[in-house]
Design a protein around this motif. Structure first.
Motif, PDB file in Angstrom:
ATOM      1  N   GLU A  63     113.284  76.994  86.881  1.00 47.06           N
ATOM      2  CA  GLU A  63     112.533  77.525  88.025  1.00 47.06           C
ATOM      3  C   GLU A  63     112.445  76.480  89.134  1.00 47.06           C
ATOM      4  N   PHE A  64     112.236  75.234  88.741  1.00 52.47           N
ATOM      5  CA  PHE A  64     112.153  74.127  89.699  1.00 52.47           C
ATOM      6  C   PHE A  64     113.453  74.006  90.499  1.00 52.47           C
ATOM      7  N   MET A  65     114.595  74.043  89.804  1.00 51.82           N
ATOM      8  CA  MET A  65     115.883  73.860  90.471  1.00 51.82           C
ATOM      9  C   MET A  65     116.164  74.997  91.454  1.00 51.82           C
ATOM     10  N   LYS A  66     115.745  76.210  91.112  1.00 51.95           N
ATOM     11  CA  LYS A  66     115.918  77.337  92.041  1.00 51.95           C
ATOM     12  C   LYS A  66     115.076  77.129  93.298  1.00 51.95           C
ATOM     13  N   ASN A  67     113.852  76.641  93.111  1.00 51.90           N
ATOM     14  CA  ASN A  67     112.967  76.410  94.255  1.00 51.90           C
ATOM     15  C   ASN A  67     113.440  75.253  95.128  1.00 51.90           C
ATOM     16  N   VAL A  68     114.056  74.257  94.517  1.00 52.04           N
ATOM     17  CA  VAL A  68     114.579  73.124  95.296  1.00 52.04           C
ATOM     18  C   VAL A  68     115.563  73.631  96.348  1.00 52.04           C
ATOM     19  N   ASN A  73     115.851  77.013  97.396  1.00 48.11           N
ATOM     20  CA  ASN A  73     115.373  78.122  98.229  1.00 48.11           C
ATOM     21  C   ASN A  73     113.975  77.946  98.812  1.00 48.11           C
ATOM     22  N   ASN A  74     113.157  77.081  98.188  1.00 48.09           N
ATOM     23  CA  ASN A  74     111.753  77.004  98.603  1.00 48.09           C
ATOM     24  C   ASN A  74     111.189  75.628  98.246  1.00 48.09           C
ATOM     25  N   SER A  75     111.734  74.584  98.842  1.00 49.70           N
ATOM     26  CA  SER A  75     111.438  73.213  98.418  1.00 49.70           C
ATOM     27  C   SER A  75     109.982  72.802  98.628  1.00 49.70           C
ATOM     28  N   ASP A  76     109.259  73.495  99.508  1.00 50.09           N
ATOM     29  CA  ASP A  76     107.841  73.166  99.711  1.00 50.09           C
ATOM     30  C   ASP A  76     106.972  73.579  98.523  1.00 50.09           C
ATOM     31  N   MET A  77     107.566  74.339  97.582  1.00 53.02           N
ATOM     32  CA  MET A  77     106.816  74.816  96.417  1.00 53.02           C
ATOM     33  C   MET A  77     107.046  73.962  95.176  1.00 53.02           C
ATOM     34  N   VAL A  78     107.703  72.814  95.344  1.00 55.78           N
ATOM     35  CA  VAL A  78     107.932  71.923  94.204  1.00 55.78           C
ATOM     36  C   VAL A  78     107.562  70.494  94.584  1.00 55.78           C
ATOM     37  N   ALA A  79     107.349  69.681  93.549  1.00 53.07           N
ATOM     38  CA  ALA A  79     107.093  68.252  93.751  1.00 53.07           C
ATOM     39  C   ALA A  79     107.789  67.487  92.636  1.00 53.07           C
ATOM     40  N   TYR A  80     108.255  66.287  92.949  1.00 52.31           N
ATOM     41  CA  TYR A  80     108.847  65.431  91.927  1.00 52.31           C
ATOM     42  C   TYR A  80     108.683  63.975  92.341  1.00 52.31           C
ATOM     43  N   THR A  81     108.807  63.092  91.392  1.00 54.15           N
ATOM     44  CA  THR A  81     108.455  61.666  91.432  1.00 54.15           C
ATOM     45  C   THR A  81     106.938  61.528  91.296  1.00 54.15           C
ATOM     46  N   LEU A  82     106.512  60.385  90.802  1.00 57.06           N
ATOM     47  CA  LEU A  82     105.092  60.169  90.529  1.00 57.06           C
ATOM     48  C   LEU A  82     104.218  60.345  91.770  1.00 57.06           C
ATOM     49  N   LYS A  83     104.610  59.737  92.889  1.00 52.93           N
ATOM     50  CA  LYS A  83     103.772  59.797  94.089  1.00 52.93           C
ATOM     51  C   LYS A  83     103.639  61.222  94.612  1.00 52.93           C
ATOM     52  N   ASP A  84     104.740  61.943  94.605  1.00 58.51           N
ATOM     53  CA  ASP A  84     104.744  63.313  95.108  1.00 58.51           C
ATOM     54  C   ASP A  84     103.859  64.217  94.248  1.00 58.51           C
ATOM     55  N   VAL A  85     104.053  64.143  92.934  1.00 56.01           N
ATOM     56  CA  VAL A  85     103.278  64.989  92.023  1.00 56.01           C
ATOM     57  C   VAL A  85     101.815  64.546  91.993  1.00 56.01           C
ATOM     58  N   TYR A  86     101.575  63.241  92.141  1.00 59.54           N
ATOM     59  CA  TYR A  86     100.206  62.719  92.150  1.00 59.54           C
ATOM     60  C   TYR A  86      99.399  63.342  93.288  1.00 59.54           C
ATOM     61  N   TYR A  87     100.003  63.409  94.466  1.00 60.49           N
ATOM     62  CA  TYR A  87      99.299  63.999  95.610  1.00 60.49           C
ATOM     63  C   TYR A  87      99.022  65.484  95.365  1.00 60.49           C
ATOM     64  N   ALA A  88     100.015  66.194  94.836  1.00 56.91           N
ATOM     65  CA  ALA A  88      99.839  67.623  94.552  1.00 56.91           C
ATOM     66  C   ALA A  88      98.727  67.847  93.529  1.00 56.91           C
ATOM     67  N   ALA A  89      98.671  66.977  92.518  1.00 53.40           N
ATOM     68  CA  ALA A  89      97.623  67.102  91.493  1.00 53.40           C
ATOM     69  C   ALA A  89      96.251  66.794  92.078  1.00 53.40           C
ATOM     70  N   LYS A  90      96.212  65.824  92.974  1.00 52.49           N
ATOM     71  CA  LYS A  90      94.944  65.389  93.574  1.00 52.49           C
ATOM     72  C   LYS A  90      94.282  66.512  94.371  1.00 52.49           C
ATOM     73  N   ILE A  91      95.089  67.372  95.013  1.00 53.29           N
ATOM     74  CA  ILE A  91      94.521  68.463  95.810  1.00 53.29           C
ATOM     75  C   ILE A  91      94.506  69.785  95.036  1.00 53.29           C
ATOM     76  N   GLY A  92      94.799  69.710  93.724  1.00 59.18           N
ATOM     77  CA  GLY A  92      94.719  70.895  92.874  1.00 59.18           C
ATOM     78  C   GLY A  92      95.815  71.907  93.108  1.00 59.18           C
ATOM     79  N   ALA A  93      97.000  71.445  93.532  1.00 57.04           N
ATOM     80  CA  ALA A  93      98.074  72.368  93.905  1.00 57.04           C
ATOM     81  C   ALA A  93      99.091  72.623  92.800  1.00 57.04           C
ATOM     82  N   ILE A  94      98.921  72.001  91.632  1.00 55.86           N
ATOM     83  CA  ILE A  94      99.933  72.135  90.577  1.00 55.86           C
ATOM     84  C   ILE A  94      99.702  73.392  89.743  1.00 55.86           C
TER      85      ILE A  94
END
Length: 359
Positions: free
Chosen positions: A259-264, A266-287
């Motif tokens: 699902e992640f690879m499809k979003n990368v 077609n819809n890259s704003d709906m995924v996160a990767y690497t620690l810093k990227d995912v950390y920010y998404a988790a911090k704002i409750g977006a995961i």
């Protein structure tokens, strides 16, 4: 896992009953925790230059951990905090092996939190499946557990051509041999689901042999293009098989990766990767879903480990789906190439917003 907790909640008596239990212990031990256990250590004898290996009881301050699937052991490295004074071991480096069925005490100050205690209580094997991919050239047997997919063996088959008078005899010999190997694995690994796949009739004959003495075992037969490891990879992407194996974390994590690879794309704003990227998404409750390789959670780098731990904690608080995989899993190289962690998001986080937060 059998556990007992003292009144202060700073000590837990633990008896791991499966590899999954050992893995849960590893994931939740932190540097600075303590374990009480017995180890073998070379002890210098009095009035002698020789040493003797003896079992001693110690309190070990945890420095790092190491878990190797299918070994039934967890290795813990640390420094001896307490031990027999006569042997002068205090302050020495030591590694301790924790095995299935071994009772240990794990200690944390000021106390263990309820979330971690519940993880220990809910730990345990989630079932095991065996997948066999066979054709006339080779076969592969792989084991699926909640920790990952592991290749147990791969063998090339030397079956004569169709015109050979010995062909049928050779096929029967191969089937009997593979059947024997599978039966051993079923018993040893406590298998409850068996998948047999291949391009021809060989898989059906093998399945019939296995069913003769295993009528309670769930056996699934399916077609794939090849035997061997290529066949294993193909069957693990078959939706009918995925539906059957949904209880295994590694299968669900594979779906998240797809699902992640499809979003990368077609819809890259709906995924996160690497620690810093995912950390920010988790911090704002977006995961919504997160897949992480377990080694990030016991990383020797304190900053990276803390970031990974906070991602999991925030994901749990927002009821995100969390999939922790071992670095031996089939999809681990793909996740590793994306920074060791990926996430599907609940809402879009545009690139300019991420840039503002130094991601």
């Amino acid at each position: 896992m059998k556990i007992e907790i003292n009144n202060n909640k700073n000590q837990i008596w633990v008896v791991p009953e499966s590899e999954e239990d050992l893995w849960i212990i590893m994931l939740n031990l932190k540097r600075g925790d303590f374990i009480y256990t017995k180890v073998l250590r070379d002890i210098s004898l009095k009035d002698s230059k020789s040493k003797e290996r003896r079992p001693i009881d110690i309190k070990l301050r945890v420095e790092k951990t190491e878990f190797q699937p299918l070994t039934g052991k967890l290795r813990i490295f640390g420094i001896i905090e307490e031990g027999p004074e006569k042997f002068g071991v205090k302050g020495k480096h030591q590694s301790a092996y924790i095995s299935i069925g071994q009772k240990i005490i794990i200690e944390r100050y000021p106390k263990w939190d309820d979330r971690t205690i519940n993880k220990f209580k809910s730990s345990g094997p989630k079932g095991r499946a065996l997948i066999v991919a066979i054709d006339y050239d080779e076969y592969t047997i792989s084991l699926i557990t909640s920790l990952g997919v592991y290749q147990l063996e791969n063998q090339t088959l030397n079956i004569s051509g169709k015109d050979s008078p010995n062909r049928e005899e050779e096929i029967e010999h191969v089937l009997n041999e593979v059947n024997s190997r599978i039966i051993n694995y079923i018993s040893k690994e406590k298998i409850n689901i068996l998948v047999i796949a291949g391009p021809g009739y060989l898989k059906d004959r093998l399945a019939e042999k296995i069913k003769i003495n295993n009528n309670k075992l769930k056996v699934i037969v399916d077609n794939v293009s090849n035997g061997g490891f290529a066949g294993i990879n193909e069957i693990l992407r078959r939706q009918t098989i995925i539906n059957v194996l949904r209880e295994f974390t590694t299968i669900l994590a594979q779906e998240v990766l797809e699902e992640f690879m499809k979003n990368v794309v077609n819809n890259s704003d709906m995924v996160a990767y690497t620690l810093k990227d995912v950390y920010y998404a988790a911090k704002i409750g977006a995961i919504d879903k997160v897949v992480v390789i377990d080694k990030l959670l016991y990383n020797i780098n304190d900053d990276e480990r803390q970031m990974a731990e906070e991602i999991i904690e925030n994901a749990e608080k927002t009821n995100a789906k969390i999939f922790i995989i071992t670095e031996d899993s089939l999809i681990a190289p793909s996740i590793e190439g994306l920074g060791g962690i990926i996430a599907i998001l609940r809402c879009k986080i545009p690139k300019d917003v991420r840039n503002l937060n130094n991601i």
